[in-house]
Scaffold this active site. Structure first.
Site, PDB file in Angstrom:
ATOM      1  N   PRO A 247       0.958  -1.095  -0.056  1.00  0.00           N
ATOM      2  CA  PRO A 247      -0.026   0.057   0.156  1.00  0.00           C
ATOM      3  C   PRO A 247       0.807   1.397   0.030  1.00  0.00           C
ATOM      4  O   PRO A 247       1.970   1.176   0.590  1.00  0.00           O
ATOM      5  CB  PRO A 247      -0.684  -0.224   1.307  1.00  0.00           C
ATOM      6  CG  PRO A 247      -0.826  -1.303   1.802  1.00  0.00           C
ATOM      7  CD  PRO A 247       0.528  -1.652   1.146  1.00  0.00           C
TER       8      PRO A 247
ATOM      9  N   VAL B 286       2.331   2.862  -2.304  1.00  0.00           N
ATOM     10  CA  VAL B 286       3.445   3.057  -3.387  1.00  0.00           C
ATOM     11  C   VAL B 286       3.145   3.808  -4.465  1.00  0.00           C
ATOM     12  O   VAL B 286       4.040   3.948  -5.511  1.00  0.00           O
ATOM     13  CB  VAL B 286       4.309   1.615  -3.745  1.00  0.00           C
ATOM     14  CG1 VAL B 286       5.050   1.017  -2.397  1.00  0.00           C
ATOM     15  CG2 VAL B 286       3.257   0.821  -4.169  1.00  0.00           C
TER      16      VAL B 286
ATOM     17  N   LYS C 100       0.133   3.162  -6.625  1.00  0.00           N
ATOM     18  CA  LYS C 100      -0.606   2.431  -7.690  1.00  0.00           C
ATOM     19  C   LYS C 100      -1.686   2.985  -8.328  1.00  0.00           C
ATOM     20  O   LYS C 100      -1.889   3.189  -9.306  1.00  0.00           O
ATOM     21  CB  LYS C 100      -1.029   0.938  -7.224  1.00  0.00           C
ATOM     22  CG  LYS C 100       0.221   0.092  -6.695  1.00  0.00           C
ATOM     23  CD  LYS C 100      -0.172  -1.287  -6.232  1.00  0.00           C
ATOM     24  CE  LYS C 100      -0.953  -1.184  -5.287  1.00  0.00           C
ATOM     25  NZ  LYS C 100      -0.477  -0.740  -3.690  1.00  0.00           N
ATOM     26  N   THR C 101      -2.545   3.569  -7.255  1.00  0.00           N
ATOM     27  CA  THR C 101      -3.455   4.339  -7.781  1.00  0.00           C
ATOM     28  C   THR C 101      -3.205   5.548  -8.423  1.00  0.00           C
ATOM     29  O   THR C 101      -4.142   6.022  -9.351  1.00  0.00           O
ATOM     30  CB  THR C 101      -4.441   4.631  -6.400  1.00  0.00           C
ATOM     31  OG1 THR C 101      -4.742   3.445  -5.689  1.00  0.00           O
ATOM     32  CG2 THR C 101      -5.944   5.086  -6.899  1.00  0.00           C
TER      33      THR C 101
ATOM     34  N   SER D 153       8.966 -19.238   2.528  1.00  0.00           N
ATOM     35  CA  SER D 153      10.301 -18.554   2.338  1.00  0.00           C
ATOM     36  C   SER D 153      11.348 -18.354   3.450  1.00  0.00           C
ATOM     37  O   SER D 153      12.379 -18.170   3.389  1.00  0.00           O
ATOM     38  CB  SER D 153      10.183 -17.311   1.440  1.00  0.00           C
ATOM     39  OG  SER D 153       9.797 -16.353   2.549  1.00  0.00           O
TER      40      SER D 153
ATOM     41  N   LYS E 156      11.522  -7.837  -0.899  1.00  0.00           N
ATOM     42  CA  LYS E 156      12.540  -8.228   0.189  1.00  0.00           C
ATOM     43  C   LYS E 156      13.774  -7.551  -0.100  1.00  0.00           C
ATOM     44  O   LYS E 156      14.513  -7.285   1.195  1.00  0.00           O
ATOM     45  CB  LYS E 156      12.771  -9.821  -0.250  1.00  0.00           C
ATOM     46  CG  LYS E 156      11.340 -10.350   0.300  1.00  0.00           C
ATOM     47  CD  LYS E 156      11.644 -11.873   0.095  1.00  0.00           C
ATOM     48  CE  LYS E 156      10.417 -12.689   0.749  1.00  0.00           C
ATOM     49  NZ  LYS E 156      10.336 -14.382   0.190  1.00  0.00           N
TER      50      LYS E 156
HETATM   51  P1  ADP Z   1      -1.345   2.781  -3.552  1.00  0.00           P
HETATM   52  O1  ADP Z   1      -2.444   2.568  -4.576  1.00  0.00           O
HETATM   53  O2  ADP Z   1      -0.311   2.090  -4.075  1.00  0.00           O
HETATM   54  O3  ADP Z   1      -2.043   2.228  -2.284  1.00  0.00           O
HETATM   55  P2  ADP Z   1      -1.539   5.719  -3.769  1.00  0.00           P
HETATM   56  O4  ADP Z   1      -1.380   5.599  -5.140  1.00  0.00           O
HETATM   57  O5  ADP Z   1      -2.763   5.927  -2.828  1.00  0.00           O
HETATM   58  O6  ADP Z   1      -1.011   4.265  -3.119  1.00  0.00           O
HETATM   59  O7  ADP Z   1      -0.416   6.607  -3.002  1.00  0.00           O
HETATM   60  C1  ADP Z   1      -0.466   7.031  -1.865  1.00  0.00           C
HETATM   61  C2  ADP Z   1      -0.097   8.433  -1.793  1.00  0.00           C
HETATM   62  O8  ADP Z   1       1.535   8.421  -2.255  1.00  0.00           O
HETATM   63  C3  ADP Z   1      -0.595   9.245  -2.915  1.00  0.00           C
HETATM   64  O9  ADP Z   1      -0.687  10.556  -2.460  1.00  0.00           O
HETATM   65  C4  ADP Z   1       0.550   9.159  -4.078  1.00  0.00           C
HETATM   66  O10 ADP Z   1       0.530  10.539  -4.851  1.00  0.00           O
HETATM   67  C5  ADP Z   1       1.739   9.332  -3.372  1.00  0.00           C
HETATM   68  N1  ADP Z   1       2.726   8.624  -3.905  1.00  0.00           N
HETATM   69  C6  ADP Z   1       3.272   7.398  -4.091  1.00  0.00           C
HETATM   70  N2  ADP Z   1       4.182   7.163  -4.719  1.00  0.00           N
HETATM   71  C7  ADP Z   1       4.668   8.422  -5.362  1.00  0.00           C
HETATM   72  C8  ADP Z   1       5.871   8.803  -6.178  1.00  0.00           C
HETATM   73  N3  ADP Z   1       6.388   7.915  -6.721  1.00  0.00           N
HETATM   74  N4  ADP Z   1       5.878  10.150  -6.599  1.00  0.00           N
HETATM   75  C9  ADP Z   1       4.850  11.133  -5.992  1.00  0.00           C
HETATM   76  N5  ADP Z   1       3.943  10.654  -4.957  1.00  0.00           N
HETATM   77  C10 ADP Z   1       3.651   9.268  -4.637  1.00  0.00           C
END
Ligand code: ADP
Length: 799
Positions: free
Chosen positions: A365, A367, A369-370, A686, A729
């Site tokens: 979570p 990172v 993705k959304t 693992s 990891k």
């Molecule tokens: P996920 O969908 O992977 O759980 P989100 O897309 O909701 O995560 O990201 C959480 C927050 O972190 C968001 O505000 C997103 O813009 C920010 N964020 C994550 N990765 C980056 C990145 N590489 N650069 C800028 N902002 C990021």
């Protein structure tokens, strides 16, 4: 002078001068009997005198009834000679007399006195010729009178019977005249007409007009009566009218609604079959009761059909380079992922179809993705919708409920499409790894249909009944882990991993993206708040423990809120948050930065775990205690991990001689395996080689190397099998300061996936067998190896 008159066959002598009896309000007619109440003295005396002789008096009507002592001018000059046929004396001196009319007479002279008055009269003869005209007039009068009696209800009905038996026109005329309910003056008028023909004529006219009046009276009466009914009726009708109006009002509303719907259908640009279906439904609606539940169902249905973006689409941004620029603008790092995305879009652009595989972002979570999905939509100029699949167990959530009850709705796919408002949005399906299966059908199968380009151009939602074309939708999926995604779905997807961020990346993301974003969200200017790089580092390491940056963003938001509050309350100076004062804003640190174990490494090995929250470093501890050959395992372990423990012990036993252990060493000892920091449940195979390493270390007294971590499944024979999540990891290992990672040979191919920062700083050693692991992980230098008795553990090896 004396007059004679025939009466009932007897001839009566009538004197010229007769006692006078004035009548207040009646007219006496010949042939008629008439009851009279007599009270005035001259009248009483007149009766007395008549009674004393021939019982005959002359009666005539007063012009005005109210006069008590009438003089000659107060009396009509034509009256009737009557005979008293009955007399009743009342105790008060008054009399009731019944008189019978004999003949009409005209007064020639009145002589009044205080005690008695007289009239000198000339009788008016009744002679007439019975002409046809008289006969006709008589019959006419009788029939009119019959009708009059019937209608007026003021005359006793038997009068008509009496009339029927009468033959003399004269008598008939008199009877009728006396019974008519008319004014005294009118009666007097009739009385005074001498000629019978003339009198009958007058009577017929009078009867006709009276009859008219009576008829009118009846009619009015009828109307009055019906008025009463009418009032009730009106009330009732009014109520009905109200109801009808209401209905009509609705009808209007209804008609308007139907018009509006028809108009909306025209604008909706539906495919032919959908159009036909919708028109049919509107027709159906028109025939239903406005407020009925089924109308509501149909109405909702039409609403859905009309509001879907059947032919609404956005133009894609054709400039791939610009797309790349926008992805960079929104996200730090993620170079590989962005490259994948751009490649993917380029292929789509060239092939002009979306039939390629679907992008799936896999990672812990937070990172990004959304937000990558959102960014793709922005870069392409498409609408963006997101739907979480987490916990969906019911197929109907994807495909909708059949339209059988009021609350039924289309499934979430169609709902999202409507929300998007275009048929080609970027559609992010979050958490495909969390989709469930139960008795209500298999949502994954439904999802497969949604994602399958061969099928999704005719996606059938149970509620809609008509097909919707999803083939232009760009689906993107996200997942925390790959394993739980149904294989059929995995086949359709091109997975791209986002393993999580290293501390320096987090710092950079915070500085460039998260801090500016939170400043804006909290109404602050860049001048109002500065969070130094050191502070960001400290937040990332001491206040959060995550692969992504979600909590980091939360902590930054928390600081921004506090500053915004201060700013809002006036006297405010620029705030600078540093590593030193960050505690003021966020409280005491939640995590102590994790370093590598410093204490004795005998019986301890460092493993790498991969959970939904990302990669993690995990420590396995083994103690050998005197006992009976039992294996205890503690910590939050799943079944698979317990089996790994068993396998590790079996491996150690099978290698007893190689390890310098007694063949039966396990008989006198209990082995205790423990995995601390068990807050996050861990499972999976693992940790196998880690447990085996810790076990061998504990049995032999040879410590493990501090900066070596390992991951790999162990077989009973000591072979090492592949594991998942190497990327995560590796990131976790680097974060923890590990320098060497032992990985299964089978995972060697994954090394290429690692970010350069990770790959370059870590030594990744692929191995095939457990023996190789021990070679690398155990620190066999003489001075490090502990002798039995030096530690609480019992060392069984003979060095
Ligand atoms: P996920 O969908 O992977 O759980 P989100 O897309 O909701 O995560 O990201 C959480 C927050 O972190 C968001 O505000 C997103 O813009 C920010 N964020 C994550 N990765 C980056 C990145 N590489 N650069 C800028 N902002 C990021």
């Amino acid at each position: 002078m004396s007059l004679s008159s025939e009466k009932d066959g007897e001839s009566i002598e009538i004197k010229e001068k007769l006692p006078l009896l004035p009548l207040r309000d009646v007219v006496a007619f010949p042939h008629m009997t008439l009851p009279l109440l007599v009270g005035r003295l001259p009248s009483l005396n007149a009766i007395e005198e008549a009674m004393a002789s021939d019982k005959v008096v002359f009666v005539c009507a007063q012009r005005k009834p109210q006069i008590g002592d009438p003089g000659k001018d107060d009396l009509h000059r034509v009256g009737t000679v009557v005979r008293v046929v009955q007399l009743l004396r009342h105790p008060d001196g008054t009399m009731r007399v019944l008189v019978e009319g004999i003949i009409r007479a005209r007064v020639r002279k009145f002589s009044f006195s205080h005690s008695i008055s007289y009239a000198t009269i000339s009788t008016i003869p009744d002679n007439y010729e019975k002409t046809l005209e008289i006969e006709a007039l008589t019959r006419n009068a009788v029939s009119l009178f019959d009708e009059y009696v019937r209608l007026s209800r003021k005359v006793p009905e038997d009068v008509t019977m009496t009339l029927g038996s009468m033959t003399e026109s004269d008598a008939i005329a008199n009877t009728i005249s006396s019974h008519l309910a008319i004014k005294v003056a009118q009666k007097q008028e009739i009385l005074e007409i001498e000629d019978l023909n003339e009198r009958l004529n007058h009577l017929v006219k009078l009867l006709a007009s009276e009859l008219e009046i009576v008829r009118l009276e009846r009619k009015i009466e009828g109307q009055v009566k019906s008025q009463v009914h009418k009032n009730q009726k009106e009330f009732y009708l009014n109520e009905q009218l109200k109801a009808i109006r209401k209905e009509l009002g609705h009808q209007n509303e209804f008609a308007n609604e139907i018009d509006e719907l028809s108009e909306a259908i025209k604008k909706a640009r539906m495919p032919q079959d959908v159009h036909e279906k919708t028109v049919k439904e509107v027709d159906r609606l028109g025939k239903m009761a406005f407020m009925s539940p089924e109308a509501t169902v149909v109405r909702n249905y039409i609403d859905w059909l009309v509001s879907l973006p059947w032919e609404i689409r956005t133009e894609d941004n054709p400039d791939i380079e610009q797309v790349a620029a926008i992805l960079d603008e929104d996200h730090y790092g993620l170079t590989k992922v962005k490259e994948r995305i751009v490649e993917h879009l380029a292929v789509l652009k060239l092939s002009k179809s979306l039939k390629g595989p679907i992008l799936c972002f896999v990672g812990p979570p937070g990172v990004g993705k959304t937000s990558l999905g959102k960014s793709i939509a922005r870069a392409l100029g498409r609408k963006f919708v997101r739907m979480s699949l987490g916990g969906i167990r019911d197929e109907a959530e994807i495909r909708g409920h059949r339209r059988t009850y009021i609350g039924s709705l289309p499934g979430r796919i169609i709902q999202s499409i409507r929300k998007a408002g275009s048929k080609n949005p970027v559609f992010l399906l979050d958490e495909v790894d969390k989709i469930g299966i139960d008795f209500r059908g298999d949502p994954a199968a439904a999802l497969l249909e949604v994602l399958d380009p061969e099928q999704n151009h005719t996606f059938n939602d149970h509620y809609l009944e008509v097909d919707f074309d999803l083939s232009e939708v760009m689906f993107i999926t996200t997942a925390n882990i790959l394993q739980t995604i149904p294989p059929a779905l995995q086949d359709r997807m091109e997975t791209t991993r986002l393993p999580g961020y290293l501390e320096f990346e987090k710092r950079a993301i915070a500085k460039t993206f998260l801090v500016p974003k939170q400043l804006k969200a909290n109404g602050l200017n860049p001048d109002d708040l500065e969070i130094t790089t050191s502070a960001l580092s400290s937040i990332a390491t001491s206040y959060t423990k995550e692969a992504g940056v979600r909590n980091l963003e939360r902590e930054i938001a928390s600081i921004a809120r506090k500053v915004a509050r201060r700013k809002a309350s006036g006297n405010f100076m620029k705030t600078r948050v540093t590593a030193k004062n960050v505690e003021k804003y966020l409280g005491v640190p939640k995590f102590i930065s994790q370093g590598v174990e410093i204490r004795s490494r005998v019986g301890v090995a460092t493993g790498l775990a991969w959970t939904e929250a990302g990669g993690d470093v995990l420590t396995v501890e083994v103690s050998i205690l005197p006992g009976k050959g039992e294996l205890f395992m503690t910590g939050k372990l799943g079944d698979v991990m317990r089996e790994s423990g068993q396998a590790a012990l079996s491996y150690a036993r099978s290698r007893a001689s190689m390890l310098g252990l007694d063949r039966w060493f396990y008989k006198d000892v209990d082995v205790h395996v423990h995995l601390p920091e068990g807050a996050i449940p861990k499972d999976g195979p693992s940790a196998g080689i880690t447990m085996a390493t810790a076990l061998v270390s504990a049995l032999t007294g040879i410590p493990t190397k501090q900066d070596v971590a390992m991951t790999g499944e162990i077989t009973l024979r000591g072979n090492v099998l592949a594991v998942g999540g190497l990327n995560e990891k590796a990131v976790a290992a680097k974060r923890a300061g590990i320098r060497t990672i032992i990985i299964p040979k089978m995972n060697e191919k994954d090394i290429a996936e690692l970010q350069p920062e990770v790959r370059n700083d870590l030594e990744l050693i692929p191995i095939e067998s457990m023996d190789e692991v021990l070679e690398i992980a155990l620190d066999k230098r003489e001075d490090k190896v502990q002798q039995p008795g030096k530690d609480s553990s019992t060392f069984l090896a003979h060095h």
